[in-house]
Design a protein around this motif. Structure first.
Motif, PDB file in Angstrom:
ATOM      1  N   ILE A  67      83.109  90.077 -31.626  1.00 25.56           N
ATOM      2  CA  ILE A  67      84.372  90.958 -31.038  1.00 25.56           C
ATOM      3  C   ILE A  67      84.997  90.466 -29.712  1.00 25.56           C
ATOM      4  O   ILE A  67      83.614  89.615 -29.267  1.00 25.56           O
ATOM      5  CB  ILE A  67      83.402  92.554 -30.491  1.00 25.56           C
ATOM      6  CG1 ILE A  67      82.259  93.087 -31.217  1.00 25.56           C
ATOM      7  CG2 ILE A  67      83.743  92.717 -29.257  1.00 25.56           C
ATOM      8  CD1 ILE A  67      81.894  94.052 -30.928  1.00 25.56           C
ATOM      9  N   ASN A  68      85.721  90.018 -29.536  1.00 26.48           N
ATOM     10  CA  ASN A  68      86.777  89.343 -29.197  1.00 26.48           C
ATOM     11  C   ASN A  68      87.065  89.983 -27.449  1.00 26.48           C
ATOM     12  O   ASN A  68      87.868  91.218 -27.455  1.00 26.48           O
ATOM     13  CB  ASN A  68      87.971  88.742 -29.342  1.00 26.48           C
ATOM     14  CG  ASN A  68      87.767  87.903 -30.673  1.00 26.48           C
ATOM     15  OD1 ASN A  68      88.333  86.510 -29.666  1.00 26.48           O
ATOM     16  ND2 ASN A  68      87.506  88.202 -31.931  1.00 26.48           N
ATOM     17  N   ILE A  69      86.956  89.957 -26.433  1.00 27.16           N
ATOM     18  CA  ILE A  69      86.525  91.025 -25.021  1.00 27.16           C
ATOM     19  C   ILE A  69      87.608  89.961 -24.299  1.00 27.16           C
ATOM     20  O   ILE A  69      86.739  89.011 -23.725  1.00 27.16           O
ATOM     21  CB  ILE A  69      85.614  91.036 -24.658  1.00 27.16           C
ATOM     22  CG1 ILE A  69      84.571  91.965 -25.385  1.00 27.16           C
ATOM     23  CG2 ILE A  69      85.327  91.975 -23.680  1.00 27.16           C
ATOM     24  CD1 ILE A  69      83.360  91.894 -24.910  1.00 27.16           C
ATOM     25  N   HIS A  70      88.606  90.712 -23.085  1.00 28.05           N
ATOM     26  CA  HIS A  70      89.496  89.950 -22.890  1.00 28.05           C
ATOM     27  C   HIS A  70      89.272  90.764 -21.916  1.00 28.05           C
ATOM     28  O   HIS A  70      88.293  90.151 -20.875  1.00 28.05           O
ATOM     29  CB  HIS A  70      90.636  89.310 -23.729  1.00 28.05           C
ATOM     30  CG  HIS A  70      91.268  89.142 -23.605  1.00 28.05           C
ATOM     31  ND1 HIS A  70      90.974  89.713 -25.567  1.00 28.05           N
ATOM     32  CD2 HIS A  70      91.621  87.496 -24.048  1.00 28.05           C
ATOM     33  CE1 HIS A  70      91.490  87.841 -26.314  1.00 28.05           C
ATOM     34  NE2 HIS A  70      91.750  87.350 -25.478  1.00 28.05           N
ATOM     35  N   THR A  82      85.748  86.658 -24.018  1.00 26.81           N
ATOM     36  CA  THR A  82      84.590  86.541 -24.424  1.00 26.81           C
ATOM     37  C   THR A  82      84.205  86.873 -25.618  1.00 26.81           C
ATOM     38  O   THR A  82      84.684  87.766 -25.691  1.00 26.81           O
ATOM     39  CB  THR A  82      83.250  86.313 -23.290  1.00 26.81           C
ATOM     40  OG1 THR A  82      81.848  85.856 -23.428  1.00 26.81           O
ATOM     41  CG2 THR A  82      83.209  87.917 -23.108  1.00 26.81           C
ATOM     42  N   LEU A  83      83.011  86.524 -26.788  1.00 28.79           N
ATOM     43  CA  LEU A  83      83.278  86.836 -27.900  1.00 28.79           C
ATOM     44  C   LEU A  83      81.339  86.955 -27.918  1.00 28.79           C
ATOM     45  O   LEU A  83      80.558  86.516 -27.848  1.00 28.79           O
ATOM     46  CB  LEU A  83      83.219  85.610 -28.548  1.00 28.79           C
ATOM     47  CG  LEU A  83      84.745  85.135 -29.120  1.00 28.79           C
ATOM     48  CD1 LEU A  83      84.553  83.261 -29.859  1.00 28.79           C
ATOM     49  CD2 LEU A  83      85.804  86.053 -29.621  1.00 28.79           C
ATOM     50  N   TRP A  84      81.107  88.134 -28.705  1.00 29.13           N
ATOM     51  CA  TRP A  84      79.839  89.556 -28.922  1.00 29.13           C
ATOM     52  C   TRP A  84      79.785  89.061 -30.581  1.00 29.13           C
ATOM     53  O   TRP A  84      80.782  89.345 -31.071  1.00 29.13           O
ATOM     54  CB  TRP A  84      79.955  90.400 -28.452  1.00 29.13           C
ATOM     55  CG  TRP A  84      79.730  90.714 -27.176  1.00 29.13           C
ATOM     56  CD1 TRP A  84      79.649  89.201 -25.431  1.00 29.13           C
ATOM     57  CD2 TRP A  84      79.797  91.403 -26.124  1.00 29.13           C
ATOM     58  NE1 TRP A  84      79.573  89.976 -24.486  1.00 29.13           N
ATOM     59  CE2 TRP A  84      79.831  90.825 -24.771  1.00 29.13           C
ATOM     60  CE3 TRP A  84      78.672  92.565 -26.216  1.00 29.13           C
ATOM     61  CZ2 TRP A  84      79.479  91.565 -23.542  1.00 29.13           C
ATOM     62  CZ3 TRP A  84      79.412  93.767 -25.096  1.00 29.13           C
ATOM     63  CH2 TRP A  84      79.498  93.377 -23.529  1.00 29.13           C
ATOM     64  N   TYR A  85      78.214  88.638 -31.141  1.00 32.20           N
ATOM     65  CA  TYR A  85      78.868  88.886 -32.298  1.00 32.20           C
ATOM     66  C   TYR A  85      77.173  89.928 -32.745  1.00 32.20           C
ATOM     67  O   TYR A  85      75.835  89.622 -32.029  1.00 32.20           O
ATOM     68  CB  TYR A  85      77.997  87.513 -32.487  1.00 32.20           C
ATOM     69  CG  TYR A  85      79.133  86.039 -32.452  1.00 32.20           C
ATOM     70  CD1 TYR A  85      80.129  86.075 -33.525  1.00 32.20           C
ATOM     71  CD2 TYR A  85      78.696  85.232 -31.076  1.00 32.20           C
ATOM     72  CE1 TYR A  85      81.027  84.816 -32.835  1.00 32.20           C
ATOM     73  CE2 TYR A  85      79.801  84.454 -31.164  1.00 32.20           C
ATOM     74  CZ  TYR A  85      80.704  84.234 -31.990  1.00 32.20           C
ATOM     75  OH  TYR A  85      81.482  83.059 -31.528  1.00 32.20           O
ATOM     76  N   CYS A  86      77.921  90.363 -33.126  1.00 26.82           N
ATOM     77  CA  CYS A  86      76.579  91.731 -33.500  1.00 26.82           C
ATOM     78  C   CYS A  86      76.375  91.747 -35.051  1.00 26.82           C
ATOM     79  O   CYS A  86      77.207  91.662 -35.560  1.00 26.82           O
ATOM     80  CB  CYS A  86      76.800  92.806 -32.718  1.00 26.82           C
ATOM     81  SG  CYS A  86      78.638  93.628 -33.123  1.00 26.82           S
ATOM     82  N   GLY A  87      75.518  92.330 -34.900  1.00 21.94           N
ATOM     83  CA  GLY A  87      75.572  93.160 -37.028  1.00 21.94           C
ATOM     84  C   GLY A  87      73.524  93.500 -37.500  1.00 21.94           C
ATOM     85  O   GLY A  87      72.820  92.663 -35.988  1.00 21.94           O
ATOM     86  N   GLN A  88      73.062  93.680 -38.297  1.00 24.69           N
ATOM     87  CA  GLN A  88      71.932  93.797 -38.572  1.00 24.69           C
ATOM     88  C   GLN A  88      70.836  92.611 -38.583  1.00 24.69           C
ATOM     89  O   GLN A  88      69.788  92.555 -39.042  1.00 24.69           O
ATOM     90  CB  GLN A  88      71.465  95.056 -40.204  1.00 24.69           C
ATOM     91  CG  GLN A  88      72.378  95.855 -39.778  1.00 24.69           C
ATOM     92  CD  GLN A  88      72.354  96.779 -40.337  1.00 24.69           C
ATOM     93  OE1 GLN A  88      73.097  96.939 -42.223  1.00 24.69           O
ATOM     94  NE2 GLN A  88      71.033  98.248 -41.582  1.00 24.69           N
ATOM     95  N   LEU A  89      71.600  91.591 -38.601  1.00 25.21           N
ATOM     96  CA  LEU A  89      71.355  90.392 -39.407  1.00 25.21           C
ATOM     97  C   LEU A  89      71.329  89.109 -38.456  1.00 25.21           C
ATOM     98  O   LEU A  89      72.552  89.279 -38.502  1.00 25.21           O
ATOM     99  CB  LEU A  89      71.009  90.070 -40.562  1.00 25.21           C
ATOM    100  CG  LEU A  89      70.191  90.540 -41.950  1.00 25.21           C
ATOM    101  CD1 LEU A  89      70.426  90.572 -43.525  1.00 25.21           C
ATOM    102  CD2 LEU A  89      68.293  91.229 -41.388  1.00 25.21           C
ATOM    103  N   LEU A  90      70.454  88.558 -37.880  1.00 22.11           N
ATOM    104  CA  LEU A  90      71.204  87.495 -37.039  1.00 22.11           C
ATOM    105  C   LEU A  90      70.385  86.336 -37.318  1.00 22.11           C
ATOM    106  O   LEU A  90      69.506  86.133 -36.569  1.00 22.11           O
ATOM    107  CB  LEU A  90      71.022  87.467 -35.253  1.00 22.11           C
ATOM    108  CG  LEU A  90      72.324  86.302 -34.661  1.00 22.11           C
ATOM    109  CD1 LEU A  90      73.526  86.936 -35.332  1.00 22.11           C
ATOM    110  CD2 LEU A  90      72.137  87.465 -33.415  1.00 22.11           C
ATOM    111  N   ARG A  91      70.325  85.384 -38.170  1.00 22.27           N
ATOM    112  CA  ARG A  91      68.806  84.422 -38.828  1.00 22.27           C
ATOM    113  C   ARG A  91      68.979  83.471 -37.955  1.00 22.27           C
ATOM    114  O   ARG A  91      69.885  82.149 -38.067  1.00 22.27           O
ATOM    115  CB  ARG A  91      69.779  83.991 -40.184  1.00 22.27           C
ATOM    116  CG  ARG A  91      69.683  84.936 -40.450  1.00 22.27           C
ATOM    117  CD  ARG A  91      69.762  84.346 -42.651  1.00 22.27           C
ATOM    118  NE  ARG A  91      69.573  86.075 -43.468  1.00 22.27           N
ATOM    119  CZ  ARG A  91      68.635  86.319 -43.427  1.00 22.27           C
ATOM    120  NH1 ARG A  91      67.640  85.847 -43.278  1.00 22.27           N
ATOM    121  NH2 ARG A  91      68.570  87.834 -44.583  1.00 22.27           N
ATOM    122  N   GLY A  92      68.547  83.414 -36.694  1.00 21.54           N
ATOM    123  CA  GLY A  92      68.262  82.250 -35.863  1.00 21.54           C
ATOM    124  C   GLY A  92      69.239  82.463 -35.012  1.00 21.54           C
ATOM    125  O   GLY A  92      70.482  82.877 -35.085  1.00 21.54           O
TER     126      GLY A  92
END
Length: 541
Positions: free
Chosen positions: A328-331, A523-533
Motif C-alpha cells: 500500500i503506497n500512502i501519500h 510511505t509503504l505498508w506491506y500486509c497479508g496473512q503471511l509475513l515470513r520474518g
C-alpha cells in the motif's frame, strides 16, 4: 537593563590528567587568556575581537567540570573562534610558551590586559603552567599509527555534525560522500540524524553519495532496506556498493574506515574513524565515544574520482515485497485530524486488502493484537496509535471486550540534554509513559506494555492480529507512525512536566491535524496473512 548577543562561541573543558578532576578557576581563566592570545596571533586579529569567560559546569557524564569560553565580540559572530577546534593542540602549545615569563603570577607580558585586569585575582601563570606541561601537550599530539592521511592528519575535536557546518563556512562544497558500514543490527537509517540535514544540502544542489559495504547491504532486513530507500528518495542521494577494503584509508597495518568526504572546486575535507561503528547510519552517527575518535585532513584540490567498479543501487532495488503481500503506497490519504487517523487508515487498508476487509466484516472478534515498534516515544505517536486501535472497535470482526492488546517498544532512556515541550518530542520519564499507555489503551481491552532494550525489539514496525480460528494477519509499516507530523499551524505544546493524569487530559483534548512528512515520496505498508520474518535476501544486490 540587559542585552542579548548572538555570536560564535567555543567551549573547552580540561581536566587534571592524574585525577580527572575539574581544573581550578585560576587555571581555567589563565589558560583562557593565553589561548585567546595564541588564536589572535594565529589568525592576525586584535585581542579585543575575542571575549573570554569561565564558569563551573558539568562534563559529558554529569561530573563537575570547569568550562573555558572564547567568543567573538562581533554581533552575529565573525567566525574567529570556530577555528579553535581545528588547531587546538598547536594553540595550546603556543599558549604554554606564552606562560614562560619571569613574573610571579601575572604581568603585561603574559596575562595582564585591558580586560583581564578586572579579574586579576584569577590570574596565575604558574597554576596554568602546571597543567600545560610537556607531558600534557605530548598527549595531544597524534600518534604515528593514526596518521592515516599522512602528516596532514589531525584529530577532529568536534562532533561531525558541527564539523560539517564549520567546513561549509569556508569551502564551496558541491559533493558529499558518506561511507556506511559497521554492525548491521545497529543500522537505523530513519534515525540517522544526518539524513535530516541532507535534505537541506539537496536544496542547495549538493550531490550526495552513500557508499556502502556490499556485504552490509546484502544482510539488511526488509525494514532497514526500506528505510534506506526512503532516505535516498527524500535526500536525492545515490547509493554505491564497494568492498570493505575499498572503504579504508592508510597502510594495511594501520588502515582505518573512511566516514565522510566533502569537496568542491576550493578543496576537500576527509574524515576517518578509529572504529568501524562510527560508519553506522543511526542516531549516534558522528558523535564519537571514548573508544572512537575522528581524524581529519584538508586539501586544496578536488576529490578523487569515484571507482567505476562500484555498482549503483536505486531505491526500488532496495525494496522487495514478499510474494502474497499487498503493498500500500500512502501519500496524503491519511492527512487530517489526528483523532480520525485510524478511521482513514483502516478504510484505506480494507480497500486495498480484501482478506482483512472480509475478516473485519465477520462477526468473529480479534483474540490478540500486537504492535512492535522501537520508536513509540512521543505523545503524537501515542495519539495516532490509539486512534488506529480504537477504530477497530467499530468493526464486527475487530476488537471486543475479551481482546488482548500488546505493545512492544524500547525501554525509555532519560536524556538530560533534552527538555521536551512539544507534542512530537519524546518522553523522558519512563513511568509516566507507562501510566499513560495503560490508562488510554486500557479502555479498549486487556492491555500489556512490554519494554525492552533497543536491540531486543525487532527493527521492523509490525502489527499482528490473530483470531480464534488461529488465522493471522500481519502488516509492516516501513516508516512507522513517525511518517506523519503536525500541521505547522496548530499549537504543539505539551505539558511533559505534569503528572500522567494531567498529560492524559491534555492529550484527549488535542484537536491537531497531521500531514505526511513528504509530499513527493510515499510511505509503504506491506500486509497479508503471511509475513515470513523480517529478513530477506535482496535479489537485486
Amino acid at each position: 537593563m540587559g542585552a542579548s548577543l548572538y555570536t560564535d562561541i567555543f567551549e573547552l573543558q580540561l581536566c587534571e590528567p592524574e585525577t580527572g578532576n575539574a581544573i581550578s578557576p585560576f587555571q581555567a581563566y589563565s589558560i583562557a587568556v593565553v589561548l585567546r592570545r595564541a588564536l589572535c596571533r594565529s589568525i592576525g586579529i586584535e585581542q579585543d575581537e575575542i571575549g573570554i569567560h569561565t564558569e563551573a559546569s558539568r562534563g559529558p557524564k554529569g561530573e563537575s567540570a570547569r568550562s573555558i569560553f572564547l567568543y567573538d565580540t562581533a554581533s552575529g559572530g565573525a567566525g574567529y573562534v570556530t577555528q579553535v577546534a581545528w588547531q587546538l593542540p598547536a594553540l595550546l602549545e603556543e599558549a604554554a610558551k606564552l606562560l614562560e615569563c619571569h613574573c610571579d603570577k601575572a604581568c603585561q607580558a603574559c596575562l595582564l590586559t585591558h580586560d583581564t585586569q578586572h579579574h586579576i585575582e584569577l590570574l596565575d601563570r604558574r597554576a596554568a603552567q602546571s597543567l600545560l606541561s610537556a607531558n600534557y601537550l605530548d598527549a595531544l599530539r597524534l600518534p604515528n599509527e593514526l596518521k592515516v592521511f599522512g602528516e596532514q592528519s589531525k584529530l577532529e575535536l568536534e562532533p561531525l555534525s558541527i564539523a560539517i557546518q564549520r567546513e561549509l563556512q569556508y569551502k564551496n562544497i558541491d559533493e558529499f560522500r558518506f561511507y556506511l558500514g559497521g554492525r548491521i543490527e545497529d543500522w537505523e537509517p530513519l534515525q540517522w540524524l544526518q539524513s535530516q540535514k541532507l535534505e537541506k544540502l539537496r536544496q542547495n544542489d549538493i550531490r550526495i553519495i552513500l557508499i556502502a559495504d556490499s556485504r552490509c547491504i546484502n544482510l539488511l532486513t526488509q525494514s532497514q532496506s526500506g528505510e534506506l530507500a526512503a532516505v535516498m528518495e527524500v535526500t536525492g542521494a545515490s547509493l554505491l556498493l564497494a568492498s570493505g577494503q575499498e572503504m579504508l584509508i592508510g597502510d594495511s597495518d594501520n588502515a582505518l574506515p573512511l566516514v565522510l568526504e566533502m569537496g568542491g572546486v576550493t578543496g576537500f575535507v576527509r574524515w576517518a574513524a578509529t572504529g568501524e561503528q562510527a560508519t553506522v547510519p543511526g542516531e549516534t552517527w558522528g558523535t564519537g565515544t571514548e573508544e572512537t575518535r575522528f581524524l581529519i585532513t584538508r586539501g586544496p584540490h578536488a576529490l578523487s574520482p569515484i571507482s567505476s567498479d562500484w555498482k549503483e543501487i536505486s531505491p526500488a532495488g532496495l525494496r522487495h515485497t514478499a510474494p502474497g503481500l499487498v503493498e500500500i503506497n500512502i501519500h496524503r490519504e491519511l492527512d487530517g485530524l489526528a483523532v480520525g487517523f485510524g478511521q482513514r487508515a483502516w478504510k484505506l487498508i480494507c480497500e486495498k486488502d480484501e482478506v482483512i476487509s472480509q475478516r473485519l466484516a465477520s462477526g468473529e472478534k480479534i483474540v490478540t493484537i500486537s504492535y512492535s515498534d522501537r520508536y513509540v516515544k512521543s505523545p503524537l505517536v501515542l495519539l495516532l496509535l490509539f486512534s488506529f486501535f480504537h477504530e477497530l472497535m467499530d468493526y464486527p470482526g475487530g476488537l471486543g471486550e475479551e481482546s488482548k492488546i500488546q505493545l512492544i517498544t524500547e525501554l525509555l532512556k532519560r536524556d538530560e540534554t533534552r527538555n521536551p515541550y512539544l507534542l512530537f518530542h519524546d518522553w523522558q520519564d519512563r513511568q509516566v509513559r507507562r501510566e499513560l499507555f495503560e490508562q488510554i489503551f486500557g479502555t479498549l481491552g486487556e492491555f500489556r506494555l512490554i519494554e525492552k532494550r533497543k536491540q531486543e525489539v525487532p527493527h521492523a514496525r509490525t502489527l499482528t492480529i490473530q483470531w480464534k480460528d488461529g488465522e493471522n494477519w500481519t502488516m509492516r509499516l516501513d516508516q512507522g507512525l513517525g511518517y506523519w507530523r503536525l500541521d505547522k499551524r496548530v499549537d504543539a505544546s505539551f505539558p511533559f512536566e505534569r503528572d500522567s493524569q494531567r498529560q492524559l487530559q491534555h492529550l484527549l483534548r488535542v484537536q491537531a491535524n497531521v500531514v505526511a512528512q513528504s509530499i513527493q515520496f510515499p510511505t509503504l505498508w506491506y500486509c497479508g496473512q503471511l509475513l515470513r520474518g523480517d529478513v530477506s535476501e535482496n535479489p537485486h544486490v
